[in-house]
Design an enzyme around this catalytic site. Structure first.
Site: not given
Ligand code: AMP
Ligand code: ZN
Length: 116
Positions: A12, A35, A51, A96, A98, A101, A103, A105
């Site tokens: 967000c 990423d 969100h 996995g 983390t 929000h 997303h 990949h």
């Molecule tokens: P997930 O583990 O599927 O929730 O993916 C979260 C992804 O967000 C990870 O691959 C992180 O490297 C990426 N990530 C976290 N913070 C940032 C950020 N500020 N800018 C770009 N990617 C981010």
């Molecule tokens: Zn969010």
């Protein structure tokens, strides 16, 4: 449709501009950015601006935005110059996830291994 925002959500904050990102594509509903810790030569995240916590929280009301994300992925892939790629969604901590929000990949630029 108004954009829902969650405090303390990194993505967000990326949407609002409070945290910088390396943007690939943006429109009024979605954002795609590189990423920060790529696991492939091309590693981009596509998010709804609104969100939604994770894939398990997608409701019928979110069908349009999720459809919009997938309808734009070919264009985003073209911008990234990748013809073939993997789309990944981690749903829940044990899978996995983390950043809570939604997303997707987009991984490309190398031969992908097996899922596991
Ligand atoms: P997930 O583990 O599927 O929730 O993916 C979260 C992804 O967000 C990870 O691959 C992180 O490297 C990426 N990530 C976290 N913070 C940032 C950020 N500020 N800018 C770009 N990617 C981010
Ligand atoms: Zn969010």
């Amino acid at each position: 449709m108004s954009i829902q925002h969650s405090d303390n959500c990194v993505f967000c904050k990326i949407v609002s501009g409070a945290i910088p990102s390396n943007k690939v594509y943006e429109d009024d509903k979605i954002l795609a950015f590189h990423d920060i810790a790529p696991v492939a030569p091309v590693h981009v995240l596509v998010i709804p601006k609104s969100h939604i916590k994770s894939a398990v929280d997608i409701t019928p009301q979110d069908a349009e935005i999720v459809g919009h994300i997938f309808s734009k992925i070919p264009e985003i892939a073209k911008l990234l110059d990748i013809a073939e790629f993997r789309i990944v969604n981690n749903c829940g901590a044990s899978a996995g996830q983390t950043e809570f929000h939604l997303h997707f990949h987009i991984l490309g630029g190398r031969k992908m291994g097996n899922m596991g």
